[in-house]
Design a protein around this motif. Sequence first.
Motif, mmCIF file in Angstrom:
data_model
loop_
_atom_site.group_PDB
_atom_site.id
_atom_site.type_symbol
_atom_site.label_atom_id
_atom_site.label_comp_id
_atom_site.label_asym_id
_atom_site.label_seq_id
_atom_site.Cartn_x
_atom_site.Cartn_y
_atom_site.Cartn_z
ATOM 1 N N LEU A 419 32.603 7.100 44.131
ATOM 2 C CA LEU A 419 32.675 8.540 43.878
ATOM 3 C C LEU A 419 34.084 8.954 43.478
ATOM 4 O O LEU A 419 34.272 9.730 42.527
ATOM 5 C CB LEU A 419 32.229 9.312 45.121
ATOM 6 N N ALA A 420 35.088 8.443 44.190
ATOM 7 C CA ALA A 420 36.472 8.785 43.852
ATOM 8 C C ALA A 420 36.820 8.319 42.448
ATOM 9 O O ALA A 420 37.445 9.049 41.669
ATOM 10 C CB ALA A 420 37.425 8.160 44.878
ATOM 11 N N ASP A 421 36.402 7.096 42.103
ATOM 12 C CA ASP A 421 36.731 6.541 40.785
ATOM 13 C C ASP A 421 35.997 7.269 39.664
ATOM 14 O O ASP A 421 36.572 7.536 38.609
ATOM 15 C CB ASP A 421 36.396 5.051 40.751
ATOM 16 N N VAL A 422 34.723 7.585 39.875
ATOM 17 C CA VAL A 422 33.937 8.263 38.831
ATOM 18 C C VAL A 422 34.361 9.717 38.691
ATOM 19 O O VAL A 422 34.541 10.227 37.576
ATOM 20 C CB VAL A 422 32.431 8.175 39.147
ATOM 21 N N PRO A 426 40.206 12.603 44.740
ATOM 22 C CA PRO A 426 40.181 11.996 46.070
ATOM 23 C C PRO A 426 38.934 12.435 46.842
ATOM 24 O O PRO A 426 38.519 13.599 46.773
ATOM 25 C CB PRO A 426 41.448 12.532 46.736
ATOM 26 N N ILE A 427 38.355 11.506 47.574
ATOM 27 C CA ILE A 427 37.255 11.792 48.484
ATOM 28 C C ILE A 427 37.810 11.666 49.903
ATOM 29 O O ILE A 427 38.304 10.606 50.288
ATOM 30 C CB ILE A 427 36.085 10.810 48.294
ATOM 31 N N VAL A 428 37.729 12.749 50.672
ATOM 32 C CA VAL A 428 38.217 12.751 52.046
ATOM 33 C C VAL A 428 37.029 12.974 52.970
ATOM 34 O O VAL A 428 36.233 13.903 52.758
ATOM 35 C CB VAL A 428 39.272 13.850 52.270
ATOM 36 N N ILE A 429 36.880 12.134 53.973
ATOM 37 C CA ILE A 429 35.743 12.248 54.883
ATOM 38 C C ILE A 429 36.002 13.354 55.902
ATOM 39 O O ILE A 429 37.089 13.438 56.486
ATOM 40 C CB ILE A 429 35.486 10.909 55.613
ATOM 41 N N SER A 430 35.034 14.206 56.092
ATOM 42 C CA SER A 430 35.152 15.256 57.088
ATOM 43 C C SER A 430 35.349 14.633 58.467
ATOM 44 O O SER A 430 34.704 13.651 58.822
ATOM 45 C CB SER A 430 33.894 16.130 57.089
ATOM 46 N N GLY A 431 36.253 15.205 59.231
ATOM 47 C CA GLY A 431 36.510 14.677 60.561
ATOM 48 C C GLY A 431 35.387 14.925 61.539
ATOM 49 O O GLY A 431 35.352 14.337 62.621
ATOM 50 N N GLY A 465 39.179 12.938 57.982
ATOM 51 C CA GLY A 465 39.239 11.518 58.293
ATOM 52 C C GLY A 465 39.771 10.696 57.139
ATOM 53 O O GLY A 465 40.714 11.098 56.448
ATOM 54 N N GLU A 466 39.138 9.550 56.875
ATOM 55 C CA GLU A 466 39.609 8.592 55.877
ATOM 56 C C GLU A 466 39.613 9.190 54.479
ATOM 57 O O GLU A 466 38.765 10.009 54.129
ATOM 58 C CB GLU A 466 38.721 7.344 55.907
ATOM 59 N N ARG A 467 40.573 8.746 53.676
ATOM 60 C CA ARG A 467 40.736 9.240 52.314
ATOM 61 C C ARG A 467 40.564 8.087 51.326
ATOM 62 O O ARG A 467 41.087 6.984 51.545
ATOM 63 C CB ARG A 467 42.120 9.876 52.152
ATOM 64 N N PHE A 468 39.832 8.350 50.232
ATOM 65 C CA PHE A 468 39.630 7.378 49.159
ATOM 66 C C PHE A 468 40.217 7.967 47.878
ATOM 67 O O PHE A 468 39.725 8.975 47.365
ATOM 68 C CB PHE A 468 38.137 7.080 48.969
ATOM 69 N N ASP A 469 41.263 7.344 47.367
ATOM 70 C CA ASP A 469 41.908 7.819 46.140
ATOM 71 C C ASP A 469 41.367 7.056 44.930
ATOM 72 O O ASP A 469 41.057 5.863 45.026
ATOM 73 C CB ASP A 469 43.417 7.632 46.218
#
Length: 504
Positions: A419-422, A426-431, A465-469
């Motif tokens: 999702l982040a790449d497409v 950045p995709i950040v997961i809700s805590g 939470g975790e972040r995907f760049d």
Amino acid sequence: MKQQDLVVSVDCSTTGVKCVIWDSAGQLVGDGRSTLDLSIPSIGYGEQDPRQWWSAMCIAVTEAVRNLDTQRIAAICVTHQRESFACLDDFGEPIRPAMLWLDARATEEVESAGTQRVHDVTGKPPNTTPAFYKLLWLQKHEPETLRQTRHVVDVHGYLVHKMTDQWRTSVASADPLGLVNLNTADYDDELVAQVGLHRNQLSTLFPPGTVLGELRASAGSALGLPAGLRVVAGAGDGQAAGLGAGIIEPGRAYLNLGTGLVAGTYSDIYAPNSAYRALTGPIAGTFTFESFIGAGTYVINWFIDTFVQQSPDAAGSTESIEQRLEREAVQVAPGSGGLLVVPYWNGALTPYWDHNARGIILGLTGIHSRAHIYRAVLEGLAYELRLCFDRVELGLSDPITVVVAMGGGSQSALWCQILADVLRRPIVISGQQESTCLGAGMLAAAGAGLYPSVRAACSAMTSLGERFDPNEELSQTYDRFYTVYQEIYPSVRPVFTALKNAMT
């Protein structure tokens, strides 16, 4: 007097009621659940006994507060399945089963009454979801029902009446019914008259976060809560989820990776567009622009149920099926060997609104394994989201720069990175995975005065939470496939109509 530092949030969804108790820092301190029956009396129909909304809520809340000191509770707030409504008599009893958001029987009414004015006023492109079209259906097919109806209520309005004996609701709860003018945040008299109703048959509207009344003694006894508790105006589940994810400023979006994929963005300005449905926001004076893909994890589950569970290597493994497929799909290069999936398993909603559309798997060759198909499903959902985001940004003052993800699909690291790449964001997961209930909890906290405003409650109770760049090299690869993906649906749209005709 004990400090009141807890709030009760209730999410009355399509299949069940969930109650979560929050402290003022946004930490879960108690929860409870109860199921709801869903009736499908005919193909395309969806109904429910509204009395179950209340009975299930009583079970869920009682369970959630069982081990708590209820004197610490400051307020209660409800979020809920949107567009669903009930027709009630003078005594508040249902005249017929509630018609749910997923009920699609009003197709003829959509075609005849889905005008540009209706879209401009309500922000809802013509489709069978809003109650407006179902009320028109009742006019034609069940006129006696409307003649006997004294109150038409959304789920929130029904539960508020049960708690307070007042016919009141939140504008962010009633708006999805399709009878509210988003320019005025009030009912549109022309639309109300068109469905054969009067204003006095509808609940009075209040901004989300407003105290609507106090919990009456009998309702408090049924819920296990003290009488006199503040009952605060909530919002529909989508708007509440966005608030729970901290979407309170331009440039941010939430993404619920559930059975369907729901993405919402914040806006200070109302701008209707067929690329999304516009809704009243969970903060008074704001708006939510929402995209909806009808088949999200539904497609993933379909793939597993159809092709994987009976596979010879499925038995004896300590891995879950999803873990095994993800491990296999990681080994497949981005682009899935030229395989593209268009995820219209449940038709196309935003931005095309084509109920005749069907799912497509394009580019199959003998080299493709189940891992290729599985990855292509994840990529196809990501391409469709990018398509939606590109269209939504046309109505926004600021581009979307970060996406906060939640829901079961957010547990897949592979999918989040895709999702982040497409999306190139950045995709950040809700805590907090219970973001919908958390949003209702924030409204309760603001209404109870634990915070001076809804924004302040959101800032204090939100966590990430975790972040995907995005990876620039992979994004460039996906750009090439996305260019092809955009051409698929427009090229085959006429075929879907021909297919439908062939099946009738």
